[in-house]
Design an enzyme around this catalytic site. Structure first.
Site, PDB file in Angstrom:
ATOM      1  N   LYS A 177      16.117  87.683  53.412  1.00 36.12           N
ATOM      2  CA  LYS A 177      17.497  87.263  53.708  1.00 36.12           C
ATOM      3  C   LYS A 177      18.175  86.729  52.435  1.00 36.12           C
ATOM      4  O   LYS A 177      17.875  87.205  51.343  1.00 36.12           O
ATOM      5  CB  LYS A 177      17.511  86.264  54.871  1.00 36.12           C
ATOM      6  CG  LYS A 177      16.785  86.841  56.100  1.00 36.12           C
ATOM      7  CD  LYS A 177      17.021  86.105  57.389  1.00 36.12           C
ATOM      8  CE  LYS A 177      16.285  86.810  58.520  1.00 36.12           C
ATOM      9  NZ  LYS A 177      16.496  86.207  59.833  1.00 36.12           N
ATOM     10  N   GLU A 210      22.269  89.416  62.165  1.00 35.50           N
ATOM     11  CA  GLU A 210      23.120  88.480  61.417  1.00 35.50           C
ATOM     12  C   GLU A 210      24.371  89.194  60.919  1.00 35.50           C
ATOM     13  O   GLU A 210      25.466  88.630  60.927  1.00 35.50           O
ATOM     14  CB  GLU A 210      22.314  87.844  60.270  1.00 35.50           C
ATOM     15  CG  GLU A 210      21.344  86.799  60.811  1.00 35.50           C
ATOM     16  CD  GLU A 210      20.057  86.627  60.025  1.00 35.50           C
ATOM     17  OE1 GLU A 210      19.953  87.125  58.889  1.00 35.50           O
ATOM     18  OE2 GLU A 210      19.119  85.998  60.580  1.00 35.50           O
ATOM     19  N   SER A 218      10.741  84.998  64.734  1.00 34.83           N
ATOM     20  CA  SER A 218       9.775  83.891  64.697  1.00 34.83           C
ATOM     21  C   SER A 218       8.315  84.348  64.671  1.00 34.83           C
ATOM     22  O   SER A 218       7.438  83.669  65.215  1.00 34.83           O
ATOM     23  CB  SER A 218      10.028  82.921  65.856  1.00 34.83           C
ATOM     24  OG  SER A 218      11.309  82.317  65.720  1.00 34.83           O
ATOM     25  N   GLU A 271      14.603  93.002  67.562  1.00 37.92           N
ATOM     26  CA  GLU A 271      14.683  91.587  67.202  1.00 37.92           C
ATOM     27  C   GLU A 271      15.601  90.863  68.186  1.00 37.92           C
ATOM     28  O   GLU A 271      16.830  90.890  68.021  1.00 37.92           O
ATOM     29  CB  GLU A 271      15.264  91.440  65.797  1.00 37.92           C
ATOM     30  CG  GLU A 271      14.452  92.146  64.725  1.00 37.92           C
ATOM     31  CD  GLU A 271      14.671  91.517  63.365  1.00 37.92           C
ATOM     32  OE1 GLU A 271      13.692  91.075  62.774  1.00 37.92           O
ATOM     33  OE2 GLU A 271      15.829  91.421  62.912  1.00 37.92           O
ATOM     34  N   GLY A 330      14.678  82.999  63.776  1.00 41.10           N
ATOM     35  CA  GLY A 330      14.834  81.731  63.068  1.00 41.10           C
ATOM     36  C   GLY A 330      14.818  80.513  63.968  1.00 41.10           C
ATOM     37  O   GLY A 330      15.167  79.415  63.535  1.00 41.10           O
ATOM     38  N   ASN A 380      11.742  90.270  55.405  1.00 36.53           N
ATOM     39  CA  ASN A 380      13.177  90.172  55.115  1.00 36.53           C
ATOM     40  C   ASN A 380      13.446  88.787  54.538  1.00 36.53           C
ATOM     41  O   ASN A 380      13.435  87.799  55.267  1.00 36.53           O
ATOM     42  CB  ASN A 380      13.962  90.405  56.417  1.00 36.53           C
ATOM     43  CG  ASN A 380      15.457  90.241  56.219  1.00 36.53           C
ATOM     44  OD1 ASN A 380      15.939  90.093  55.102  1.00 36.53           O
ATOM     45  ND2 ASN A 380      16.195  90.266  57.321  1.00 36.53           N
ATOM     46  N   HIS A 414      21.100  94.530  61.008  1.00 33.23           N
ATOM     47  CA  HIS A 414      20.491  93.233  61.336  1.00 33.23           C
ATOM     48  C   HIS A 414      21.477  92.412  62.172  1.00 33.23           C
ATOM     49  O   HIS A 414      22.690  92.451  61.940  1.00 33.23           O
ATOM     50  CB  HIS A 414      20.112  92.477  60.062  1.00 33.23           C
ATOM     51  CG  HIS A 414      19.229  91.305  60.363  1.00 33.23           C
ATOM     52  ND1 HIS A 414      19.738  90.112  60.833  1.00 33.23           N
ATOM     53  CD2 HIS A 414      17.888  91.158  60.315  1.00 33.23           C
ATOM     54  CE1 HIS A 414      18.738  89.278  61.053  1.00 33.23           C
ATOM     55  NE2 HIS A 414      17.602  89.882  60.749  1.00 33.23           N
TER      56      HIS A 414
HETATM   57  O1  LIG Z   1      14.658  90.136  59.885  1.00 39.27           O
HETATM   58  C1  LIG Z   1      13.937  89.243  60.322  1.00 39.27           C
HETATM   59  C2  LIG Z   1      14.294  88.508  61.507  1.00 39.27           C
HETATM   60  O2  LIG Z   1      15.627  88.112  61.489  1.00 39.27           O
HETATM   61  C3  LIG Z   1      13.344  87.444  61.905  1.00 39.27           C
HETATM   62  O3  LIG Z   1      13.566  86.233  61.238  1.00 39.27           O
HETATM   63  P1  LIG Z   1      12.555  85.000  61.498  1.00 39.27           P
HETATM   64  O4  LIG Z   1      11.175  85.559  61.303  1.00 39.27           O
HETATM   65  O5  LIG Z   1      12.928  83.988  60.482  1.00 39.27           O
HETATM   66  O6  LIG Z   1      12.768  84.577  62.913  1.00 39.27           O
END
Ligand SMILES: O=C[C@H](O)COP(=O)(O)O
Length: 254
Positions: A12, A98, A212, A166, A172, A10, A96
């Site tokens: 983002k 977010e 992460s 997640e 993150g 992803n 998601h």
């Molecule tokens: O969609 C992916 C997740 O939000 C994980 O993000 P991250 O690997 O940056 O922690």
């Protein structure tokens, strides 16, 4: 039926056209396990979807990061599921954390989106997960079950659904869930599916972990019995994403 390992990237809201081309080149040159072993899906921002789709190797697939809850029309700024189908985009990420947190997407709204996208022929990566406060209050499974129930109430065919667990506190932050923490929730979620949907859906639906994940922790996480792959954020923009894809080998040798 064995659940094929799934690795999603992803991206983002990141990247320029130049950076996207660089990431695609790195992916195209990588030696990774075959499609029989791992399904790889990358999710660039909408504007880069055509570029990525037309330049990415044919054994990797693309996903949108969201889509509108129903048929397109007078919804300024939205992109409909029909448009993704029209462009031959096979996958979409929905729910998601977010978007749930920043854009107030409720469980019901996410459930409606999942049902509508599936009905249009898209495959869906549906995200669930608890906040730190909810985990500390001991309500992780209640939260995850309520999020999953809103989907289960609206969906009868689960063959095109991947669930991404997640935990919000791990996204993150560099604070990855321990393999045992991830396995515990994945196991509970599979039991929830068995009880509330069917044994077959519980046995065949892939439950992937996100939060992460990196090149260093992916093997141990991927080695857990109920972890069927990953949804990777930050590390999916880096060459270590290749190592994460290769973690699929842990299941082959298990
Ligand atoms: O969609 C992916 C997740 O939000 C994980 O993000 P991250 O690997 O940056 O922690």
């Amino acid at each position: 039926m064995a659940r094929k390992f799934f690795v999603g990237g992803n991206w983002k809201c990141n990247g320029t056209a130049e950076e996207v081309k660089k990431i695609v080149n790195t992916l195209n040159e990588a030696q990774v396990p075959s499609q029989d072993v791992v399904e790889v899906v990358v999710s660039p921002p909408y504007v880069f979807l055509p570029l990525v789709k037309s330049t990415l190797r044919s054994d990797f697939y693309v996903a949108a990061q969201n889509c509108w809850v129903k048929k397109g029309g007078a919804f300024t700024g939205e992109v409909s599921a029909e448009m993704l189908v029209n462009l031959d985009i096979p996958w979409v990420i929905l729910g998601h954390s977010e978007r749930r947190a920043l854009l107030n997407e409720s469980n019901e709204f996410v459930g409606d989106k999942v049902a509508y996208a599936l009905a249009q022929g898209l495959k869906v990566i549906a995200c669930v997960g608890e906040t730190l406060e909810q985990r500390e209050a001991g309500s992780t499974m209640d939260v995850v079950a309520a999020q999953t129930k809103a989907i289960a109430d609206r969906v009868s065919n689960w063959s095109n659904v991947v669930i991404a667990y997640e935990p919000v506190w791990a996204i993150g932050t560099g604070k990855v869930a321990s393999p045992a923490q991830a396995q515990e929730v994945h196991d509970e979620l599979r039991k929830w599916l068995a009880k509330n949907v069917s044994d077959d859906v519980a046995a065949t639906t892939r439950i992937i972990y996100g939060g992460s994940v990196n090149g260093g922790n992916c093997k141990e996480l991927g080695g857990q019995a109920d972890v069927d792959g990953f949804l990777v954020g930050g590390a999916s923009l880096k060459p270590e994403f290749i190592d994460i894809i290769k973690a699929a080998e842990v299941k082959k040798s298990a």
